[in-house]
Scaffold this active site. Structure first.
Site, PDB file in Angstrom:
ATOM      1  N   HIS A  19       0.829  -1.214   0.000  1.00  0.00           N
ATOM      2  CA  HIS A  19       0.000   0.000   0.000  1.00  0.00           C
ATOM      3  C   HIS A  19       0.864   1.265   0.000  1.00  0.00           C
ATOM      4  O   HIS A  19       2.069   1.216  -0.247  1.00  0.00           O
ATOM      5  CB  HIS A  19      -0.983  -0.032   1.168  1.00  0.00           C
ATOM      6  CG  HIS A  19      -1.694  -1.365   1.292  1.00  0.00           C
ATOM      7  ND1 HIS A  19      -2.701  -1.744   0.442  1.00  0.00           N
ATOM      8  CD2 HIS A  19      -1.492  -2.416   2.139  1.00  0.00           C
ATOM      9  CE1 HIS A  19      -3.113  -2.968   0.768  1.00  0.00           C
ATOM     10  NE2 HIS A  19      -2.394  -3.408   1.792  1.00  0.00           N
ATOM     11  N   GLU A  22      -1.901   0.518   8.006  1.00  0.00           N
ATOM     12  CA  GLU A  22      -1.075  -0.576   7.482  1.00  0.00           C
ATOM     13  C   GLU A  22       0.062  -0.043   6.614  1.00  0.00           C
ATOM     14  O   GLU A  22       1.181  -0.557   6.675  1.00  0.00           O
ATOM     15  CB  GLU A  22      -1.946  -1.535   6.670  1.00  0.00           C
ATOM     16  CG  GLU A  22      -1.157  -2.703   6.099  1.00  0.00           C
ATOM     17  CD  GLU A  22      -1.961  -3.531   5.123  1.00  0.00           C
ATOM     18  OE1 GLU A  22      -3.168  -3.276   4.983  1.00  0.00           O
ATOM     19  OE2 GLU A  22      -1.377  -4.428   4.494  1.00  0.00           O
ATOM     20  N   HIS A  28       2.862  -6.952   4.472  1.00  0.00           N
ATOM     21  CA  HIS A  28       1.511  -6.444   4.739  1.00  0.00           C
ATOM     22  C   HIS A  28       1.121  -6.765   6.176  1.00  0.00           C
ATOM     23  O   HIS A  28       1.843  -7.450   6.901  1.00  0.00           O
ATOM     24  CB  HIS A  28       0.496  -7.107   3.793  1.00  0.00           C
ATOM     25  CG  HIS A  28       0.547  -6.622   2.387  1.00  0.00           C
ATOM     26  ND1 HIS A  28      -0.424  -5.833   1.826  1.00  0.00           N
ATOM     27  CD2 HIS A  28       1.496  -6.812   1.417  1.00  0.00           C
ATOM     28  CE1 HIS A  28      -0.099  -5.554   0.570  1.00  0.00           C
ATOM     29  NE2 HIS A  28       1.063  -6.140   0.296  1.00  0.00           N
ATOM     30  N   GLU A  34       1.666 -11.493   5.678  1.00  0.00           N
ATOM     31  CA  GLU A  34       0.728 -10.720   6.500  1.00  0.00           C
ATOM     32  C   GLU A  34       1.242 -10.849   7.934  1.00  0.00           C
ATOM     33  O   GLU A  34       1.095 -11.888   8.574  1.00  0.00           O
ATOM     34  CB  GLU A  34      -0.693 -11.269   6.368  1.00  0.00           C
ATOM     35  CG  GLU A  34      -1.293 -11.151   4.971  1.00  0.00           C
ATOM     36  CD  GLU A  34      -1.924  -9.797   4.680  1.00  0.00           C
ATOM     37  OE1 GLU A  34      -1.693  -8.838   5.450  1.00  0.00           O
ATOM     38  OE2 GLU A  34      -2.654  -9.696   3.678  1.00  0.00           O
TER      39      GLU A  34
HETATM   40 ZN    ZN Z   1      -2.157  -5.120   2.823  1.00  0.00          ZN
END
Ligand code: ZN
Length: 309
Positions: free
Chosen positions: A101, A138, A193, A271
């Site tokens: 992101h 995030e 992430h 993640e």
């Molecule tokens: Zn993400």
């Protein structure tokens, strides 16, 4: 987007509709989730790693009795999971780091919603990512961990390529993120992430590419080995358990991730935890824990490169 994602994020979606901000807020609700984990399709070639399927925090392995000792049980190609960080294997290697992101995405929904190639079709350029209940984004988290990781790797002699070098612009799109690693002929690549699952879900998981007729077909086996070593080292260095809500023992094969499908170099997407879970969020907002996360990722990359030669 899958049924699972929409089901999970139902309450967030309703809020978004009410707020009249559908485009941005629905994107903010999730992080790269969607396809149901193809758990049955995943098999784990490393026998030593299959004995830790619990979701409890990483506990020291029980000391085997001499009679039960299996000298070959450590199948992780010599990976050192604890002790001083040894990153010798990264020296001279090109490593692509992709911080998920970008905080500038929030202000540019048209740009991040545009369709881009993803290996088996098209999907959105990018999303905004999720955030903790306290408002820690995030994108800021991934950028911080990525820079900590880059510093560790560069200090050990690696040539690090980043897919973004700021946290206030837009993207890049997922196809470009993959292309950056490909163009650099990276020895290994990783996307960083954190998830936005319901608050009862906790723990990390590693997404690996599935064979879907995309450029990544050539790096499926290597990426699986990378996923296992990232999982084992990340868990050992952070104490964060494997996810209790998705994947199998921390591994989540995916067919729908453009950044994985388009990679021609070994690549996984980590993640790091669930930002909506209080325990995970407490670690994600703690710089000391973020450093441990970076060290766990670095150790996993080094273990992979050591095994790959
Ligand atoms: Zn993400």
């Amino acid at each position: 987007m899958s049924v699972r994602r929409w089901g999970r994020d139902h309450r967030q979606l309703r809020a978004a509709l009410v707020a009249g901000a559908l485009a941005v807020l629905t994107l903010a609700a999730g992080c790269g989730r969607g396809a149901a984990a193809a758990d049955a399709r995943w098999s784990e070639p490393l026998a030593a790693a299959s004995s830790d399927a619990s979701t409890s925090p990483a506990a020291p392995s029980p000391t085997p009795s001499p009679s039960a000792a299996k000298p070959s049980a450590s199948a992780n190609a010599g990976a050192v999971l604890t002790g001083p960080l040894n990153l010798a294997a990264v020296s001279g290697k090109v490593i692509a780091i992709d911080p998920g992101h970008n905080d500038g995405n929030f202000a540019h929904p048209d740009e991040i919603n545009k369709q881009v190639p993803m290996g088996t079709g098209t999907k959105e350029c990018d999303t905004t990512g999720t955030q903790t209940n306290g408002g820690y984004h995030e994108a800021a988290f991934t950028f911080d961990v990525a820079n900590r990781l880059a510093a560790l790797l560069r200090a050990a002699g690696a040539n690090v390529v980043m897919t973004r070098t700021d946290d206030n612009s837009v993207g890049p799109c997922v196809n470009v993120r993959a292309q950056i690693g490909n163009d650099a002929h990276a020895a290994v690549a990783i996307s960083i992430h954190a998830d936005g699952a319901p608050s009862t879900g906790h723990g990390f998981h590693v997404m690996e590419p599935m064979k879907v007729g995309a450029p990544s077909d050539a790096i499926i086996t290597q990426s699986n080995q990378l996923a296992l070593l990232i999982r084992d080292n990340y868990r050992a260095r952070t104490g964060i358990p494997a996810s209790n809500y998705i994947g199998t023992n921390g591994i989540n094969p995916r067919s729908d991730m453009g950044g994985l499908n388009l990679s021609t170099v070994p690549k996984v997407l980590l993640e790091c935890g669930n930002m909506r879970n209080a325990g995970d969020a407490a670690m994600e907002t703690n710089p000391t824990d973020r450093q441990k996360m970076a060290e766990g990722i670095a150790a996993g990359l080094a273990a992979y490169l050591a095994a790959a030669g």
